[in-house]
Design an enzyme around this catalytic site. Sequence first.
Site, mmCIF file in Angstrom:
data_model
loop_
_atom_site.group_PDB
_atom_site.id
_atom_site.type_symbol
_atom_site.label_atom_id
_atom_site.label_comp_id
_atom_site.label_asym_id
_atom_site.label_seq_id
_atom_site.Cartn_x
_atom_site.Cartn_y
_atom_site.Cartn_z
ATOM 1 N N LYS A 79 66.872 -36.670 41.436
ATOM 2 C CA LYS A 79 67.630 -35.512 40.973
ATOM 3 C C LYS A 79 68.804 -35.263 41.921
ATOM 4 C CE LYS A 79 66.976 -30.665 39.538
ATOM 5 N NZ LYS A 79 66.015 -29.561 39.332
ATOM 6 N N SER A 159 65.803 -27.044 34.804
ATOM 7 C CA SER A 159 67.045 -27.660 35.224
ATOM 8 C C SER A 159 66.945 -29.175 35.414
ATOM 9 C CB SER A 159 67.492 -27.037 36.549
ATOM 10 O OG SER A 159 66.606 -27.405 37.601
ATOM 11 N N SER A 183 61.544 -25.489 36.442
ATOM 12 C CA SER A 183 62.491 -26.594 36.230
ATOM 13 C C SER A 183 61.886 -27.997 36.260
ATOM 14 C CB SER A 183 63.610 -26.525 37.274
ATOM 15 O OG SER A 183 64.504 -25.498 36.963
#
Lengths: 492, 95
Positions: A79, A159, A183
């Site tokens: 990420k 997210s 998330s």
Amino acid sequence: MTNLTQLTLSDAVDGLKAKQFSSKEITQAFLTEIDKSNPHLNAYVVVTADKALKMAEASDANLKAGKGGRLEGAPLGIKDLFCTAGVRTTACSNILGEFTPTYESTVTQNLWDQGAVMLGKLNMDEFAMGSANETSRFGPPASPWRRQGSNVKLTAGGSSGGSATAVSADLCLAATASDTGGSIRQPAAFTGTVGIKPTYGRASRYGMVAFASSLDQAGPLAKNVKDAALMLEIMCSADPKDSTSLHLPVPEWTKSVGQSVKGMRIGIPKEYRVDGMPEEIEKLWQQGIAWLKAEGATIVDVSLPHTKYALPAYYIVAPAEASSNLARYDGIRYGARQSGDGSLTSTYETTRAKGFGAEVQRRLMIGTYVLSAGYYDAYYLRAQKVRTKILEDFEKAFEVCDALLTPATPSAAFGYGEKGADPVEMYLNDIFTVTANLAGLPAIAVPAGVDHQGLPLGLQVIGKALDEEACFKVAGAIERAANFTARPARWW
Amino acid sequence: MSVDKNTVRKVARLARIAVPEERLEPLAGELNSILAWIEQLNEVNVDGVEAMTTPVAMKLPMREDVVSDGDIRDQVLANAPKSEDGFFVVPKVVE
């Protein structure tokens, strides 16, 4: 041989150790697949092909010598929230410009130390603020999943939308992600993947771009529960570089996955039955209960009376901490500077106005307001006290049960633009996940079925503090019972 | 508590975000809808309740007060939008 990109992480690691294929082969297979798919899915915002192949070569040398770590040669996606030395890291915000860290986050370093290979950086909501991954400076990813007979572009959640897209579309074996209000778990539920947020403090936050420091935790997104346990075991560590990191040994969670839930007491919180929740979610929940009963678990009804206050408390605590954390982006030391009229104040104000997107600005304004003179007690302090009430609810429930079972999300994945303009409507997506962040508890999302349109739905297991083991045991039992084999039909 | 245009202007100033005049009114509306929703917390009786700190009681770790890092000036400056002779270059602040 089966397509290498479709292997689970555990199988790939075994295959590499048994020399059924080389790290270079599997890495190249992923790079080719990313090349083909990424223009459609937008999961990766940076592809580190050269670095990946170099790491793969080193892994192959290790494997050949009979050495190597627990992930030796296994290609992963990272990420964009994790600082990676020499590789652009922007948390998908314009304000970080072309920021290229000179240091490595502890979580990613732990993965490289075990021989993992980095494929690239994955898309996310700007500074992890969002539930649909639509606030990214690079545009949203597209979930590989679509409703049957429809070509509407769906969100992979947020997210960590890029991580969920990459794992579910076979663009990496597993991915790192982070969870401040859901998330990791919401994207997992939306894409038929497994995601866990550990107890606060298990994973070091060093080198993770900060959003809300008292809530942020790293965790993995993976293809199954065992892979998630393997990833988490390696990602977590006691770290002197993060003072909130827990100085405790990391248990062998991979061993919990296959264990029986016989005799476990599973709590069902009645407050998680919310108005307007689709009947399919309720049905899935009941199915989960039936599976665990059949495996010998006892079902206990519990009450978490302060559940409804979790989201409003979150939307004070998270923006307040964000407004403090994001004060560092001033355009002076790193990131993209805008000069405005040339004065210092104008430099700050223009840099931040141009660098932050609308949702981040909105949250910074809320955070600044609730922390401003005279309001601290009424907002932040009160919210932190409500957090204590929420934690007490959990502690009381855990007197009569060992883990909680809830839906992971109030709906299946939605299409871009299908939610209204009201930000609160989007915030409600995190209604089942945010409580675990506020209380700092471990929670896992595991796929359990599909809705009437063929979209994945997930269940969530919340454990006591430090009891990830219970999460893995229960999630493992659900995984075996659900036998979730649905795959997105390839359209990309 | 609800915010008006002037409060938004003040908050934007505190947050160091340039907000154009025409955005102040719409932002006040957005912030008010979020703040109105947050007001629910007033229903909770928090008398005598301690603010949450951590789910796992832990002493903050201490270490020797010695330099453990440093001598990395070029790394520190590596991402600066503007630097010169080993310094950050900033807008003029003293007349």
